[in-house]
Design a protein around this motif. Structure first.
Motif, PDB file in Angstrom:
ATOM      1  N   HIS A  82       0.931  -1.121  -0.091  1.00 53.88           N
ATOM      2  CA  HIS A  82      -0.078   0.009  -0.009  1.00 53.88           C
ATOM      3  C   HIS A  82       0.984   1.264   0.027  1.00 53.88           C
ATOM      4  CE1 HIS A  82      -3.843   1.825   1.158  1.00 53.88           C
ATOM      5  NE2 HIS A  82      -3.080   2.716   1.413  1.00 53.88           N
ATOM      6  N   ARG A  83       0.931   2.243  -1.243  1.00 51.69           N
ATOM      7  CA  ARG A  83       1.955   2.969  -1.201  1.00 51.69           C
ATOM      8  C   ARG A  83       1.544   4.398  -1.455  1.00 51.69           C
ATOM      9  NH1 ARG A  83       6.996   0.520  -2.148  1.00 51.69           N
ATOM     10  NH2 ARG A  83       6.867  -1.584  -2.763  1.00 51.69           N
ATOM     11  N   HIS A  84       0.246   4.856  -1.289  1.00 50.72           N
ATOM     12  CA  HIS A  84      -0.058   6.157  -1.511  1.00 50.72           C
ATOM     13  C   HIS A  84       0.241   6.972  -0.374  1.00 50.72           C
ATOM     14  CE1 HIS A  84      -3.851   5.149   0.542  1.00 50.72           C
ATOM     15  NE2 HIS A  84      -3.722   6.515   0.877  1.00 50.72           N
ATOM     16  N   GLY A  85       0.327   8.108  -0.234  1.00 48.01           N
ATOM     17  CA  GLY A  85       0.745   9.097   0.942  1.00 48.01           C
ATOM     18  C   GLY A  85       2.039   9.040   1.015  1.00 48.01           C
TER      19      GLY A  85
END
Length: 152
Positions: A82-85
């Motif tokens: 999970h890579r957003h942010g």
């Protein structure tokens, strides 16, 4: 005998750093307004995918120790799918598996029954979302109307 139910939502700003925010006083205030001396249960729920609720001692370093332990278990690096942010934000989405987004606690005589050193806290490692909601729900017995409870 029908029961009593009351609920409210707290809105908090946790800031841009990892935090352990003590909710105990807010829970006590809610119960003072709505429990009316009843026995029951207080459910605390955080409707966020990146925060949890913990019962822990605060003020003596345990809250900082919890954040340090979470940082060791869930490092803020690039290993997460999970890579957003912000970098390492994927770990924030794993947090609720270790620090659940809910707690249900006993209420006796309208008062929260915590141990001597226990506090109820919001644990938030997500630096990207400072606005948090916490749902408090009290479920309790209706007061007896001058007669003992019976199973008839």
């Amino acid at each position: 005998m029908p029961g009593h139910f009351a609920t409210t939502t707290l809105t908090l700003t946790t800031g841009t750093t990892e935090t352990v925010t003590d909710l105990t006083h807010a829970c006590e205030q809610f119960l003072a307004q709505h429990a009316d001396g009843r026995d029951g249960l207080l459910n605390v729920f955080v409707p966020h995918a990146t925060a949890g609720v913990a019962v822990i001692e605060t003020g003596a370093g345990s809250d900082d120790d919890l954040l340090a332990a979470l940082h060791t278990l869930l490092p803020a690096d690039d290993r997460w799918q999970h890579r957003h942010g912000s970098p390492g934000h994927g770990r924030d989405h794993v947090l609720p598996a270790l620090v659940p987004p809910h707690a249900t606690l006993p209420v006796i005589g309208g008062r929260l029954e915590l141990g001597t050193w226990q506090s109820l806290c919001l644990v938030d490692t997500n630096r990207d979302n400072a606005d948090r909601q916490v749902r408090l729900s009290f479920m309790g017995q209706s007061p007896a109307r001058g007669r003992p409870d019976t199973d008839d």
